[in-house]
Design a protein around this motif. Sequence first.
Motif, PDB file in Angstrom:
ATOM      1  N   ARG A 122      55.100   6.956  53.327  1.00  0.00           N
ATOM      2  CA  ARG A 122      53.958   7.809  52.958  1.00  0.00           C
ATOM      3  C   ARG A 122      54.469   9.076  52.271  1.00  0.00           C
ATOM      4  O   ARG A 122      55.330   9.780  52.804  1.00  0.00           O
ATOM      5  CB  ARG A 122      53.157   8.169  54.207  1.00  0.00           C
ATOM      6  N   ILE A 123      53.968   9.333  51.087  1.00  0.00           N
ATOM      7  CA  ILE A 123      54.411  10.483  50.298  1.00  0.00           C
ATOM      8  C   ILE A 123      53.238  11.434  50.094  1.00  0.00           C
ATOM      9  O   ILE A 123      52.171  11.020  49.627  1.00  0.00           O
ATOM     10  CB  ILE A 123      54.950  10.049  48.919  1.00  0.00           C
ATOM     11  N   ILE A 124      53.437  12.682  50.426  1.00  0.00           N
ATOM     12  CA  ILE A 124      52.375  13.673  50.239  1.00  0.00           C
ATOM     13  C   ILE A 124      52.726  14.583  49.072  1.00  0.00           C
ATOM     14  O   ILE A 124      53.848  15.096  48.984  1.00  0.00           O
ATOM     15  CB  ILE A 124      52.158  14.467  51.530  1.00  0.00           C
ATOM     16  N   VAL A 125      51.791  14.751  48.167  1.00  0.00           N
ATOM     17  CA  VAL A 125      52.021  15.583  46.982  1.00  0.00           C
ATOM     18  C   VAL A 125      50.982  16.704  46.934  1.00  0.00           C
ATOM     19  O   VAL A 125      49.814  16.459  46.621  1.00  0.00           O
ATOM     20  CB  VAL A 125      51.941  14.749  45.687  1.00  0.00           C
ATOM     21  N   PRO A 126      51.384  17.939  47.257  1.00  0.00           N
ATOM     22  CA  PRO A 126      50.458  19.066  47.100  1.00  0.00           C
ATOM     23  C   PRO A 126      50.270  19.367  45.613  1.00  0.00           C
ATOM     24  O   PRO A 126      51.221  19.306  44.839  1.00  0.00           O
ATOM     25  CB  PRO A 126      51.178  20.226  47.793  1.00  0.00           C
ATOM     26  N   ILE A 127      49.035  19.639  45.246  1.00  0.00           N
ATOM     27  CA  ILE A 127      48.710  19.826  43.834  1.00  0.00           C
ATOM     28  C   ILE A 127      47.963  21.141  43.671  1.00  0.00           C
ATOM     29  O   ILE A 127      47.153  21.509  44.515  1.00  0.00           O
ATOM     30  CB  ILE A 127      47.842  18.647  43.360  1.00  0.00           C
ATOM     31  N   ARG A 128      48.268  21.846  42.596  1.00  0.00           N
ATOM     32  CA  ARG A 128      47.540  23.089  42.340  1.00  0.00           C
ATOM     33  C   ARG A 128      46.807  22.966  41.009  1.00  0.00           C
ATOM     34  O   ARG A 128      47.337  22.436  40.040  1.00  0.00           O
ATOM     35  CB  ARG A 128      48.537  24.248  42.278  1.00  0.00           C
ATOM     36  N   GLN A 129      45.587  23.468  41.010  1.00  0.00           N
ATOM     37  CA  GLN A 129      44.823  23.480  39.757  1.00  0.00           C
ATOM     38  C   GLN A 129      44.926  24.869  39.138  1.00  0.00           C
ATOM     39  O   GLN A 129      44.790  25.872  39.834  1.00  0.00           O
ATOM     40  CB  GLN A 129      43.359  23.143  40.053  1.00  0.00           C
ATOM     41  N   ILE A 130      45.187  24.910  37.830  1.00  0.00           N
ATOM     42  CA  ILE A 130      45.353  26.206  37.157  1.00  0.00           C
ATOM     43  C   ILE A 130      44.511  26.262  35.879  1.00  0.00           C
ATOM     44  O   ILE A 130      44.113  25.234  35.346  1.00  0.00           O
ATOM     45  CB  ILE A 130      46.837  26.479  36.788  1.00  0.00           C
ATOM     46  N   LEU A 131      44.285  27.474  35.419  1.00  0.00           N
ATOM     47  CA  LEU A 131      43.575  27.670  34.154  1.00  0.00           C
ATOM     48  C   LEU A 131      44.432  27.108  33.022  1.00  0.00           C
ATOM     49  O   LEU A 131      45.634  27.375  32.944  1.00  0.00           O
ATOM     50  CB  LEU A 131      43.343  29.169  33.952  1.00  0.00           C
ATOM     51  N   ASP A 132      43.807  26.318  32.149  1.00  0.00           N
ATOM     52  CA  ASP A 132      44.532  25.682  31.051  1.00  0.00           C
ATOM     53  C   ASP A 132      44.938  26.736  30.012  1.00  0.00           C
ATOM     54  O   ASP A 132      44.071  27.378  29.426  1.00  0.00           O
ATOM     55  CB  ASP A 132      43.628  24.624  30.414  1.00  0.00           C
ATOM     56  N   PRO A 133      46.258  26.909  29.797  1.00  0.00           N
ATOM     57  CA  PRO A 133      46.678  27.955  28.845  1.00  0.00           C
ATOM     58  C   PRO A 133      46.202  27.682  27.422  1.00  0.00           C
ATOM     59  O   PRO A 133      46.157  28.594  26.609  1.00  0.00           O
ATOM     60  CB  PRO A 133      48.210  27.935  28.939  1.00  0.00           C
ATOM     61  N   ARG A 134      45.853  26.432  27.110  1.00  0.00           N
ATOM     62  CA  ARG A 134      45.358  26.167  25.756  1.00  0.00           C
ATOM     63  C   ARG A 134      43.976  26.767  25.539  1.00  0.00           C
ATOM     64  O   ARG A 134      43.515  26.873  24.415  1.00  0.00           O
ATOM     65  CB  ARG A 134      45.312  24.655  25.502  1.00  0.00           C
ATOM     66  N   GLY A 135      43.340  27.186  26.643  1.00  0.00           N
ATOM     67  CA  GLY A 135      41.990  27.734  26.520  1.00  0.00           C
ATOM     68  C   GLY A 135      41.950  29.253  26.453  1.00  0.00           C
ATOM     69  O   GLY A 135      40.880  29.837  26.414  1.00  0.00           O
ATOM     70  N   PHE A 136      43.109  29.913  26.519  1.00  0.00           N
ATOM     71  CA  PHE A 136      43.076  31.378  26.407  1.00  0.00           C
ATOM     72  C   PHE A 136      44.153  31.878  25.464  1.00  0.00           C
ATOM     73  O   PHE A 136      45.142  31.192  25.200  1.00  0.00           O
ATOM     74  CB  PHE A 136      43.166  32.063  27.774  1.00  0.00           C
ATOM     75  N   THR A 137      43.931  33.075  24.936  1.00  0.00           N
ATOM     76  CA  THR A 137      44.960  33.712  24.127  1.00  0.00           C
ATOM     77  C   THR A 137      45.303  35.050  24.766  1.00  0.00           C
ATOM     78  O   THR A 137      44.458  35.700  25.384  1.00  0.00           O
ATOM     79  CB  THR A 137      44.503  33.954  22.676  1.00  0.00           C
ATOM     80  N   VAL A 184      50.642   7.176  48.325  1.00  0.00           N
ATOM     81  CA  VAL A 184      50.763   8.528  47.782  1.00  0.00           C
ATOM     82  C   VAL A 184      49.466   9.290  48.040  1.00  0.00           C
ATOM     83  O   VAL A 184      48.378   8.819  47.674  1.00  0.00           O
ATOM     84  CB  VAL A 184      51.079   8.494  46.271  1.00  0.00           C
ATOM     85  N   ILE A 185      49.594  10.439  48.686  1.00  0.00           N
ATOM     86  CA  ILE A 185      48.404  11.219  49.051  1.00  0.00           C
ATOM     87  C   ILE A 185      48.477  12.594  48.404  1.00  0.00           C
ATOM     88  O   ILE A 185      49.458  13.319  48.580  1.00  0.00           O
ATOM     89  CB  ILE A 185      48.316  11.374  50.591  1.00  0.00           C
ATOM     90  N   ALA A 186      47.447  12.941  47.641  1.00  0.00           N
ATOM     91  CA  ALA A 186      47.400  14.251  46.992  1.00  0.00           C
ATOM     92  C   ALA A 186      46.563  15.209  47.837  1.00  0.00           C
ATOM     93  O   ALA A 186      45.518  14.824  48.369  1.00  0.00           O
ATOM     94  CB  ALA A 186      46.806  14.127  45.600  1.00  0.00           C
ATOM     95  N   VAL A 187      47.041  16.450  47.956  1.00  0.00           N
ATOM     96  CA  VAL A 187      46.325  17.469  48.729  1.00  0.00           C
ATOM     97  C   VAL A 187      46.266  18.747  47.910  1.00  0.00           C
ATOM     98  O   VAL A 187      47.256  19.125  47.284  1.00  0.00           O
ATOM     99  CB  VAL A 187      47.052  17.786  50.063  1.00  0.00           C
ATOM    100  N   ALA A 188      45.117  19.412  47.925  1.00  0.00           N
ATOM    101  CA  ALA A 188      45.001  20.656  47.171  1.00  0.00           C
ATOM    102  C   ALA A 188      44.139  21.658  47.923  1.00  0.00           C
ATOM    103  O   ALA A 188      43.270  21.287  48.712  1.00  0.00           O
ATOM    104  CB  ALA A 188      44.409  20.386  45.796  1.00  0.00           C
TER     105      ALA A 188
END
Lengths: 350, 259
Positions: free
Chosen positions: B2-17, B56-60
Amino acid sequence: MDLDYLQMLMGEEEVVVEEEGEGYRNIWVVAERVGDELAPVTLEMLNQAQQLASTLGAYVMAVLVGGDETLAQELIYHGADKVFLFDDPALKDYALEPYIKALGDLFAEKMPEIVLCGATDVGGELAPRLARRLDAVALTNCTGLTLDASQRTLVCTMPVYDGEYSEVVAFSPEVHPQIVTVQPGVFGLPYRDEYRSAEVETVAVDLDGAQPRVKVLNVVAEAEREPVPLPKARIIVSAGRGMGDAEGFALVEQLAAALSGEVAGSRGAVDEGWIDEEKQVGMGGATVRPDLYIACGISGAIQHYFGIQDAKFVVAINRDENAPIFKVADVGIVADAKEVIPAIIEALEA
Amino acid sequence: MRIIVPIRQILDPRGFTVSRRHERIFVNREEYIINPNDKNALEVALRIKDTGGAEVIAVAVGKPRVDDALREAMALGADAAYLLTDEALAQTDAAGAAKALAKAIEKIGDFDLIITGQETLDTGDAQLGPWLAEYFGIAQVTNVREATVSDGALRAKRDWGTGYAEVEAAPPVLLTVAPGANKPRYPHGGRIMAAYREWEVTTWGAEALGLDAADLEPLTEGRGRTFPPERTLGERLTGSPQDVAADLVQQLRLQHVIK
Ligand SMILES: Cc1cc2nc3c(=O)[nH]c(=O)nc-3n(C[C@H](O)[C@H](O)[C@H](O)COP(=O)(O)OP(=O)(O)OC[C@H]3O[C@@H](n4cnc5c(N)ncnc54)[C@H](O)[C@@H]3O)c2cc1C
């Protein structure tokens, strides 16, 4: 001449650290070794720690795991007011579990106010574990450290989105110790003062239950770097027709290697046959956006500029002071590239 | 396995300058992506799954919108996903998020590997992986490029100084994956519909994790942003080759262009 007399002449006295005191105190630098020497970032941290310490009225303590008396003295010469030395031979080579045990036990007893680690392979894995072990938090990869003196908290600058900008973050006042990792090359090296003297305290740690859990099978010290595709390269050194011949072009390759960057070329260099067409930068080639682009013997035609307009920092080396490349370069050097490039390589290695 | 993968969501840099002159960020499109380095971590997990089989288990942790990142992880190949969200969890900092992830991993239980990205692009934080390893008292391998599991042993190739090292450890192990270590796959056609329409993302709040407000109290506070100096073009360096070379190298170091 004996040492005491010399010290009197120099007006220097041994730093005597008063260890009595309540609560969390002093700034601690976790020293790191590379081979038989101290890592440059360790000395840079001592420099920064001295400045913070004078504002806080604190001492700079260094802890050296697995080093020897000579290196401990170097720490003092560079600004440590006291050194704690773990000289157990079992700690000579880095391994996480014994190192974290040594540092964790020492810090639990000494209660540092601030702990600085290098943002390196080693520091980067020690600091967060220490943070958890000591019920604190770490701020990582800092490029700036100042103090909020009223709260005695560190205010850290952390580059984000590959350095597009930085977040400035302070520790909450109740966090102890305040643990940070500091990026190498950001703070200057301190002055080395051989007449500085201070105490080295040898300390021991009980390594029972702290055996390394990861077995190292094989270490390759210098890996062949795999080429990075130009659009993704962070550093690009680019040659133009002005490099003259294959020998001149070889200088550009050497500079790229010294910077761990990629080699590219203008159409001029491609036409001369020094470099493959797929390494051409510009309208008819790759569009790049590196942190650093060094244009060597490139005139800066609009078709070339088209490919580098998103580069973050451009250096131009050209013999002709009116070459258009200078208008789009952050820094321009009017000179023979064949003379300047070897000097730059030398300066990088110094 | 069993594999646990913590995931983070971030603001897409392509959407800001980023405007250095105005010292401001202009968001043109507010869109979110999985932290690219976490995608490298997920890829390492999925390759282990491809070769030897694994769950595979994703956690955020975060706001309800993070659901989207977890569905993407499932479309990519994760078998299950957990979203840790409520008002307190949406506002906590790196330390609070690490605690929430630790409690969730404990609750999921029986893991062999935890695989995280080495760092997050939007905060520069590089502490989650080793922090979790310390919490669970397990082995860690940082800066991993590749990892395989065979005969119950984990083998990894990791960056080490100017080269690399090959290491071995017995699970449970925590891995942090080096940024850009691999080329993450694209979502699988057949999984996309199921991930967004059929499969469940399990949601847990702070209470379900046994955390109270004090546990999630931020330990750090934001003090604003700084921006690199505006570019001034056209500066000339003059002097002997040695002088200009020394000036140049110093300037590149000061501007953090090179180390
Ligand atoms: C449709 C089209 C597409 C094109 N696409 C591209 C493209 O993708 N990429 C591209 O690069 N070009 C492209 N070009 C060509 C472009 O217009 C230029 O001809 C080309 O960039 C010139 O290459 P260069 O600067 O290397 O050579 P040159 O223009 O010959 O410049 C050489 C420079 O080196 C300097 N120099 C000479 N000796 C020394 C010395 N010892 N030390 C320092 N400096 C020295 C000279 O002062 C001169 O400025 C394109 C052109 C067209 C028409």
